[in-house]
Design an enzyme around this catalytic site. Structure first.
Site, mmCIF file in Angstrom:
data_model
loop_
_atom_site.group_PDB
_atom_site.id
_atom_site.type_symbol
_atom_site.label_atom_id
_atom_site.label_comp_id
_atom_site.label_asym_id
_atom_site.label_seq_id
_atom_site.Cartn_x
_atom_site.Cartn_y
_atom_site.Cartn_z
ATOM 1 N N ARG A 72 28.525 -24.101 19.557
ATOM 2 C CA ARG A 72 28.427 -23.030 19.771
ATOM 3 C C ARG A 72 27.544 -22.058 20.466
ATOM 4 O O ARG A 72 26.940 -22.153 21.270
ATOM 5 C CB ARG A 72 27.966 -22.443 18.279
ATOM 6 N N ARG A 129 22.855 -19.502 20.733
ATOM 7 C CA ARG A 129 21.823 -18.443 20.364
ATOM 8 C C ARG A 129 20.513 -20.012 20.439
ATOM 9 O O ARG A 129 20.237 -20.763 20.242
ATOM 10 C CB ARG A 129 22.183 -19.062 18.715
HETATM 11 P P1 AP5 Z 1 29.716 -20.228 12.354
HETATM 12 O O1 AP5 Z 1 30.540 -19.776 11.408
HETATM 13 O O2 AP5 Z 1 28.541 -19.223 13.322
HETATM 14 O O3 AP5 Z 1 28.629 -21.326 10.937
HETATM 15 P P2 AP5 Z 1 27.459 -20.377 10.018
HETATM 16 O O4 AP5 Z 1 27.729 -20.596 8.458
HETATM 17 O O5 AP5 Z 1 27.660 -18.921 10.133
HETATM 18 O O6 AP5 Z 1 25.932 -21.113 11.113
HETATM 19 P P3 AP5 Z 1 24.750 -20.611 10.950
HETATM 20 O O7 AP5 Z 1 23.937 -20.820 12.020
HETATM 21 O O8 AP5 Z 1 24.768 -18.878 11.120
HETATM 22 O O9 AP5 Z 1 23.954 -20.778 9.681
HETATM 23 P P4 AP5 Z 1 22.336 -19.946 9.549
HETATM 24 O O10 AP5 Z 1 22.955 -20.077 8.123
HETATM 25 O O11 AP5 Z 1 21.705 -21.558 9.971
HETATM 26 O O12 AP5 Z 1 22.008 -19.042 10.460
HETATM 27 P P5 AP5 Z 1 21.936 -17.296 9.900
HETATM 28 O O13 AP5 Z 1 22.300 -16.245 11.262
HETATM 29 O O14 AP5 Z 1 22.393 -17.321 8.773
HETATM 30 O O15 AP5 Z 1 30.171 -21.760 12.830
HETATM 31 C C1 AP5 Z 1 29.393 -22.495 13.258
HETATM 32 C C2 AP5 Z 1 29.996 -23.068 14.833
HETATM 33 O O16 AP5 Z 1 31.272 -23.664 14.346
HETATM 34 C C3 AP5 Z 1 30.608 -21.854 15.597
HETATM 35 O O17 AP5 Z 1 30.688 -22.720 16.950
HETATM 36 C C4 AP5 Z 1 32.128 -21.823 15.221
HETATM 37 O O18 AP5 Z 1 33.100 -21.761 16.139
HETATM 38 C C5 AP5 Z 1 32.341 -23.404 14.610
HETATM 39 N N1 AP5 Z 1 33.010 -24.019 13.396
HETATM 40 C C6 AP5 Z 1 32.882 -22.308 12.430
HETATM 41 N N2 AP5 Z 1 34.710 -22.811 11.777
HETATM 42 C C7 AP5 Z 1 34.779 -24.276 11.989
HETATM 43 C C8 AP5 Z 1 35.872 -24.977 11.628
HETATM 44 N N3 AP5 Z 1 36.553 -24.955 10.956
HETATM 45 N N4 AP5 Z 1 36.574 -25.983 12.708
HETATM 46 C C9 AP5 Z 1 35.509 -26.064 13.861
HETATM 47 N N5 AP5 Z 1 34.789 -25.197 14.396
HETATM 48 C C10 AP5 Z 1 34.462 -24.649 13.063
HETATM 49 O O19 AP5 Z 1 20.191 -17.400 9.782
HETATM 50 C C11 AP5 Z 1 19.689 -17.386 11.098
HETATM 51 C C12 AP5 Z 1 17.416 -17.647 10.917
HETATM 52 O O20 AP5 Z 1 17.497 -16.622 10.184
HETATM 53 C C13 AP5 Z 1 17.726 -18.415 9.729
HETATM 54 O O21 AP5 Z 1 16.966 -20.238 10.015
HETATM 55 C C14 AP5 Z 1 16.219 -17.941 8.844
HETATM 56 O O22 AP5 Z 1 15.134 -18.404 10.377
HETATM 57 C C15 AP5 Z 1 16.593 -16.496 8.921
HETATM 58 N N6 AP5 Z 1 17.484 -15.953 7.923
HETATM 59 C C16 AP5 Z 1 18.416 -15.996 7.338
HETATM 60 N N7 AP5 Z 1 18.817 -15.905 6.022
HETATM 61 C C17 AP5 Z 1 17.953 -16.208 5.515
HETATM 62 C C18 AP5 Z 1 17.175 -15.848 3.983
HETATM 63 N N8 AP5 Z 1 18.499 -15.282 3.243
HETATM 64 N N9 AP5 Z 1 16.098 -16.288 4.058
HETATM 65 C C19 AP5 Z 1 15.092 -16.556 3.797
HETATM 66 N N10 AP5 Z 1 15.718 -16.342 6.155
HETATM 67 C C20 AP5 Z 1 16.769 -15.999 6.838
HETATM 68 MG MG MG Z 2 26.208 -17.150 10.812
#
Ligand code: AP5
Ligand code: MG
Ligand code: ZN
Length: 210
Positions: free
Chosen positions: A126, A159
């Site tokens: 990504r 990231r």
């Molecule tokens: P993308 O759409 O970016 O996937 P995503 O599900 O949003 O993945 P994240 O890594 O953002 O999820 P996450 O839950 O770990 O992170 P978050 O930011 O929430 O797609 C991924 C990749 O695949 C991209 O390159 C895209 O282009 C590709 N892609 C998408 N669809 C595709 C398809 N159909 N085919 C092929 N390729 C595709 O959280 C980050 C951190 O924040 C956590 O680790 C934690 O420390 C903190 N945090 C956030 N929310 C909380 C919470 N509620 N509680 C506690 N800590 C939290």
């Molecule tokens: Mg995300």
């Protein structure tokens, strides 16, 4: 539409939520994006979240819940798409309480299903825009010009939590802390599971339920 997108890191929550929110003209509320923006601005919230995020661990429930509660009480949040929240049972219970107080109950929880192997491949390749946060992939969602954002022209970066080691840790945390939410919402009759390994467009169509 009041929707939660549930799914592992890399399942495509952000990609899909951005498309649907734009199409429907409703807010896309992503807790990870909120933390990354706070970190970029150097606010106390950002500093508090930084260490957890870099280790691939969850930010404490009370911190996340307070932010989401405030956001969902906003005048523009009668409808919304939640991405990355809730991620633990206490967060789900807090969300229920907040939404019932606001008189804004959830319509649906859509769980996007992607195999662990595909998740690792998606996350490690990504790239995100350092300016506007738009998401790309080295194979599946390439920008028109290498290393540059189609939307705003700024540089694409990796990231800091997308290294292989941290990705593995995030996936373990998901399986332990977040997976139980599938049953939680199934029991409440709110859950719909959709396959997440088609093209971006195919997955959007499945989420729309058409
Ligand atoms: P993308 O759409 O970016 O996937 P995503 O599900 O949003 O993945 P994240 O890594 O953002 O999820 P996450 O839950 O770990 O992170 P978050 O930011 O929430 O797609 C991924 C990749 O695949 C991209 O390159 C895209 O282009 C590709 N892609 C998408 N669809 C595709 C398809 N159909 N085919 C092929 N390729 C595709 O959280 C980050 C951190 O924040 C956590 O680790 C934690 O420390 C903190 N945090 C956030 N929310 C909380 C919470 N509620 N509680 C506690 N800590 C939290
Ligand atoms: Mg995300
Ligand atoms: Zn950009």
């Amino acid at each position: 539409m009041r929707l939660v997108l549930l799914g592992a890191p890399g399942a495509g929550k952000g990609t899909q939520a951005a498309r649907l929110a734009e199409e429907l003209g409703i807010p896309h509320v992503a807790t990870g994006d909120i933390f990354r923006a706070a970190l970029k601005e150097g606010t106390p919230l950002g500093l508090q979240a930084k260490a957890y995020m870099e280790r691939g661990e969850l930010v404490p429930d009370q911190v996340v819940v307070a932010i989401v509660r405030e956001r969902l009480a906003g005048a523009d949040a009668d409808e919304f798409i939640l991405d990355g929240f809730p991620r633990t049972l206490p967060q789900a219970e807090a969300l229920d309480a907040t939404l019932s107080q606001l008189g804004r109950p959830l319509d649906e929880v859509v769980a996007i299903q992607v195999s662990r192997r595909a998740l690792v491949e998606r996350l490690t390749a990504r790239r995100v825009c350092a300016g506007c946060g738009a998401t790309y992939h080295l194979l599946y969602a390439r920008p028109a010009e290498e290393g540059r954002c189609d939307r705003c022209g700024q540089t694409l970066v990796q990231r800091s939590d997308d290294t292989l080691e941290t990705v593995e840790r995030r996936l373990d945390v998901y399986e332990k802390d977040t997976l139980p939410l599938i049953d939680y919402y199934r029991k409440r009759g709110l859950l719909r599971e959709v396959p997440g390994e088609g093209t971006v467009e195919e997955v959007t169509t499945s989420i729309r339920g058409q």
